[in-house]
Scaffold this motif. Sequence first.
Motif, PDB file in Angstrom:
ATOM      1  N   TYR A 246      43.109  21.387  53.452  1.00  0.00           N
ATOM      2  CA  TYR A 246      41.763  21.746  53.909  1.00  0.00           C
ATOM      3  C   TYR A 246      41.142  20.618  54.727  1.00  0.00           C
ATOM      4  O   TYR A 246      40.366  20.879  55.657  1.00  0.00           O
ATOM      5  CB  TYR A 246      40.876  22.115  52.726  1.00  0.00           C
ATOM      6  CG  TYR A 246      41.332  23.379  52.021  1.00  0.00           C
ATOM      7  CD1 TYR A 246      41.735  24.488  52.753  1.00  0.00           C
ATOM      8  CD2 TYR A 246      41.371  23.467  50.630  1.00  0.00           C
ATOM      9  CE1 TYR A 246      42.175  25.648  52.121  1.00  0.00           C
ATOM     10  CE2 TYR A 246      41.789  24.616  49.983  1.00  0.00           C
ATOM     11  CZ  TYR A 246      42.197  25.709  50.737  1.00  0.00           C
ATOM     12  OH  TYR A 246      42.625  26.854  50.112  1.00  0.00           O
ATOM     13  N   ARG A 247      41.498  19.382  54.395  1.00  0.00           N
ATOM     14  CA  ARG A 247      40.993  18.270  55.196  1.00  0.00           C
ATOM     15  C   ARG A 247      41.527  18.372  56.628  1.00  0.00           C
ATOM     16  O   ARG A 247      40.802  18.145  57.598  1.00  0.00           O
ATOM     17  CB  ARG A 247      41.400  16.929  54.584  1.00  0.00           C
ATOM     18  CG  ARG A 247      40.716  15.728  55.261  1.00  0.00           C
ATOM     19  CD  ARG A 247      41.354  14.425  54.823  1.00  0.00           C
ATOM     20  NE  ARG A 247      41.327  14.248  53.385  1.00  0.00           N
ATOM     21  CZ  ARG A 247      40.270  13.802  52.696  1.00  0.00           C
ATOM     22  NH1 ARG A 247      39.166  13.490  53.335  1.00  0.00           N
ATOM     23  NH2 ARG A 247      40.333  13.674  51.393  1.00  0.00           N
ATOM     24  N   ARG A 248      42.814  18.726  56.765  1.00  0.00           N
ATOM     25  CA  ARG A 248      43.406  18.880  58.095  1.00  0.00           C
ATOM     26  C   ARG A 248      42.755  20.021  58.871  1.00  0.00           C
ATOM     27  O   ARG A 248      42.699  19.989  60.100  1.00  0.00           O
ATOM     28  CB  ARG A 248      44.919  19.120  57.973  1.00  0.00           C
ATOM     29  CG  ARG A 248      45.720  17.869  57.626  1.00  0.00           C
ATOM     30  CD  ARG A 248      47.206  18.105  57.830  1.00  0.00           C
ATOM     31  NE  ARG A 248      47.722  19.111  56.917  1.00  0.00           N
ATOM     32  CZ  ARG A 248      48.211  18.850  55.699  1.00  0.00           C
ATOM     33  NH1 ARG A 248      48.237  17.602  55.260  1.00  0.00           N
ATOM     34  NH2 ARG A 248      48.650  19.822  54.940  1.00  0.00           N
ATOM     35  N   GLN A 249      42.227  20.994  58.135  1.00  0.00           N
ATOM     36  CA  GLN A 249      41.532  22.111  58.788  1.00  0.00           C
ATOM     37  C   GLN A 249      40.097  21.746  59.175  1.00  0.00           C
ATOM     38  O   GLN A 249      39.394  22.563  59.767  1.00  0.00           O
ATOM     39  CB  GLN A 249      41.522  23.338  57.869  1.00  0.00           C
ATOM     40  CG  GLN A 249      42.908  23.928  57.610  1.00  0.00           C
ATOM     41  CD  GLN A 249      42.838  25.188  56.745  1.00  0.00           C
ATOM     42  OE1 GLN A 249      42.042  26.085  57.015  1.00  0.00           O
ATOM     43  NE2 GLN A 249      43.669  25.252  55.714  1.00  0.00           N
ATOM     44  N   ARG A 258      31.776  27.149  49.472  1.00  0.00           N
ATOM     45  CA  ARG A 258      32.406  27.358  50.779  1.00  0.00           C
ATOM     46  C   ARG A 258      32.619  26.020  51.474  1.00  0.00           C
ATOM     47  O   ARG A 258      31.756  25.139  51.406  1.00  0.00           O
ATOM     48  CB  ARG A 258      31.552  28.258  51.672  1.00  0.00           C
ATOM     49  CG  ARG A 258      31.749  29.747  51.398  1.00  0.00           C
ATOM     50  CD  ARG A 258      31.052  30.192  50.160  1.00  0.00           C
ATOM     51  NE  ARG A 258      31.290  31.598  49.860  1.00  0.00           N
ATOM     52  CZ  ARG A 258      30.756  32.226  48.826  1.00  0.00           C
ATOM     53  NH1 ARG A 258      29.963  31.577  47.986  1.00  0.00           N
ATOM     54  NH2 ARG A 258      31.028  33.497  48.598  1.00  0.00           N
ATOM     55  N   LEU A 259      33.743  25.887  52.166  1.00  0.00           N
ATOM     56  CA  LEU A 259      34.058  24.648  52.863  1.00  0.00           C
ATOM     57  C   LEU A 259      33.590  24.734  54.311  1.00  0.00           C
ATOM     58  O   LEU A 259      33.768  25.757  54.979  1.00  0.00           O
ATOM     59  CB  LEU A 259      35.568  24.387  52.828  1.00  0.00           C
ATOM     60  CG  LEU A 259      36.236  24.420  51.450  1.00  0.00           C
ATOM     61  CD1 LEU A 259      37.673  23.926  51.549  1.00  0.00           C
ATOM     62  CD2 LEU A 259      35.448  23.633  50.429  1.00  0.00           C
ATOM     63  N   LEU A 260      32.994  23.635  54.798  1.00  0.00           N
ATOM     64  CA  LEU A 260      32.469  23.586  56.154  1.00  0.00           C
ATOM     65  C   LEU A 260      33.105  22.459  56.940  1.00  0.00           C
ATOM     66  O   LEU A 260      33.455  21.414  56.371  1.00  0.00           O
ATOM     67  CB  LEU A 260      30.954  23.345  56.123  1.00  0.00           C
ATOM     68  CG  LEU A 260      30.078  24.312  55.335  1.00  0.00           C
ATOM     69  CD1 LEU A 260      28.632  23.821  55.345  1.00  0.00           C
ATOM     70  CD2 LEU A 260      30.174  25.725  55.904  1.00  0.00           C
ATOM     71  N   ASN A 261      33.215  22.665  58.254  1.00  0.00           N
ATOM     72  CA  ASN A 261      33.605  21.559  59.127  1.00  0.00           C
ATOM     73  C   ASN A 261      32.341  20.862  59.634  1.00  0.00           C
ATOM     74  O   ASN A 261      31.216  21.240  59.280  1.00  0.00           O
ATOM     75  CB  ASN A 261      34.491  22.039  60.272  1.00  0.00           C
ATOM     76  CG  ASN A 261      33.786  23.038  61.193  1.00  0.00           C
ATOM     77  OD1 ASN A 261      32.561  23.134  61.229  1.00  0.00           O
ATOM     78  ND2 ASN A 261      34.579  23.779  61.961  1.00  0.00           N
ATOM     79  N   PRO A 269      38.489  30.483  54.897  1.00  0.00           N
ATOM     80  CA  PRO A 269      37.765  31.629  54.326  1.00  0.00           C
ATOM     81  C   PRO A 269      38.486  32.265  53.150  1.00  0.00           C
ATOM     82  O   PRO A 269      37.851  32.891  52.298  1.00  0.00           O
ATOM     83  CB  PRO A 269      37.652  32.598  55.515  1.00  0.00           C
ATOM     84  CG  PRO A 269      38.702  32.168  56.483  1.00  0.00           C
ATOM     85  CD  PRO A 269      38.837  30.691  56.307  1.00  0.00           C
ATOM     86  N   GLU A 270      39.817  32.097  53.079  1.00  0.00           N
ATOM     87  CA  GLU A 270      40.567  32.675  51.957  1.00  0.00           C
ATOM     88  C   GLU A 270      40.147  32.057  50.631  1.00  0.00           C
ATOM     89  O   GLU A 270      40.222  32.696  49.576  1.00  0.00           O
ATOM     90  CB  GLU A 270      42.073  32.504  52.170  1.00  0.00           C
ATOM     91  CG  GLU A 270      42.599  31.072  52.050  1.00  0.00           C
ATOM     92  CD  GLU A 270      42.363  30.223  53.281  1.00  0.00           C
ATOM     93  OE1 GLU A 270      42.745  29.042  53.249  1.00  0.00           O
ATOM     94  OE2 GLU A 270      41.808  30.743  54.272  1.00  0.00           O
ATOM     95  N   ILE A 275      35.889  32.341  44.774  1.00  0.00           N
ATOM     96  CA  ILE A 275      34.623  31.740  44.376  1.00  0.00           C
ATOM     97  C   ILE A 275      33.693  32.770  43.741  1.00  0.00           C
ATOM     98  O   ILE A 275      33.600  33.911  44.207  1.00  0.00           O
ATOM     99  CB  ILE A 275      33.917  31.135  45.615  1.00  0.00           C
ATOM    100  CG1 ILE A 275      34.768  30.005  46.215  1.00  0.00           C
ATOM    101  CG2 ILE A 275      32.519  30.630  45.276  1.00  0.00           C
ATOM    102  CD1 ILE A 275      34.899  28.806  45.333  1.00  0.00           C
ATOM    103  N   ILE A 276      33.001  32.366  42.686  1.00  0.00           N
ATOM    104  CA  ILE A 276      31.897  33.165  42.150  1.00  0.00           C
ATOM    105  C   ILE A 276      30.615  32.416  42.480  1.00  0.00           C
ATOM    106  O   ILE A 276      30.260  31.427  41.825  1.00  0.00           O
ATOM    107  CB  ILE A 276      32.029  33.395  40.634  1.00  0.00           C
ATOM    108  CG1 ILE A 276      33.281  34.211  40.329  1.00  0.00           C
ATOM    109  CG2 ILE A 276      30.782  34.112  40.094  1.00  0.00           C
ATOM    110  CD1 ILE A 276      33.476  34.529  38.861  1.00  0.00           C
ATOM    111  N   ALA A 277      29.938  32.847  43.531  1.00  0.00           N
ATOM    112  CA  ALA A 277      28.722  32.183  43.992  1.00  0.00           C
ATOM    113  C   ALA A 277      28.029  33.072  45.010  1.00  0.00           C
ATOM    114  O   ALA A 277      28.644  33.963  45.607  1.00  0.00           O
ATOM    115  CB  ALA A 277      29.051  30.830  44.637  1.00  0.00           C
TER     116      ALA A 277
END
Length: 326
Positions: A246-249, A258-261, A269-270, A275-277
């Motif tokens: 994910y860091r490489r992404q 959710r992960l953001l750049n 997005p997968e 996630i439960i949020a």
Amino acid sequence: MTRPRAKAGARAHHAGPEELVHTAAMARMFYLEGKSKTEIAEDFGISRFKVARTLEAAVRDGLIRLEIRLPTELDAERSDALRIRYGLSHALVFRSQTDDPDGAALVTHRLGAVTADLLAEIVTDGDVLGLGWGPEIDVLGRELTRLARCTVVQLCGVTPLQPVDANVVDAVRRAARVARGAAYAIYAPLLLPDGKTARMLRRQPGIAEAVGRFSQVTKAVITVGGWGPGLSTVYDALSESEREDYRRQGACAEVSGRLLNAEGQIVAPELSERIIAISFDELRRVPDVILLADGAERATATSAALKTGLFNGLVTDTAVTEHLLA
């Protein structure tokens, strides 16, 4: 350029004792008693423009001194700068105490305490208050001593590294007790092994009841995580290979699972399926969404979170603020 000469016979104005007494009375009536300039003018038998000029001259000449006093930990100048720069409705900056050996813990505690005071100020009867996950939320719950009557909803599961009834669940309960309202907790982890398990848990009666309240939330408090050990619930719960992938992404921040750049766009997005949020789409419909961020190590993540456009409020410290205003 030469200065204009004073008219012959002109001399500097020196207020006499009666003028000083009248000015002091006008100042007391205007600044302390809340009377309008028109009311003061009627009392003295002069025009309101004369009252205005008298008060302006008194401030200029030092007869009236106006002081703005805030609690020492609040930084009014940076708070207003953040409000203007990011178009925020709520912006509070407090001074970091990074020179203390326990500086990080103190900053987190201060963040939760300041946010508790903010909620006491802006939450109104009938609101539905949503609380995310994080140590700041735990402090917030413990620091709340007054809150308008409202419903309190947990907006995400908790870290799988701790019991599901700890911290955020307790914060929701405490906030609901103070608010004399109903509490809707989520007794489940934030991150599940796969999407199928997450979907199954979302259908469980207790969890489904809380998730069903997301659309009713009127004020939400969300934390931001950085992409590093101890900075994000999701980061700590993943394997080393997943973290690096994910860091490489481009992952540099985590908001509501959710992960953001760096541009505030969702990556991986997968992962959201596990996630439960509360979702970003649901957050966009909440009138007031306040972001909590502390520590220089979360500065980049905070910048990314603000770029999502989800937040109209921010409570943070000077270390994060310096980065945001640079």
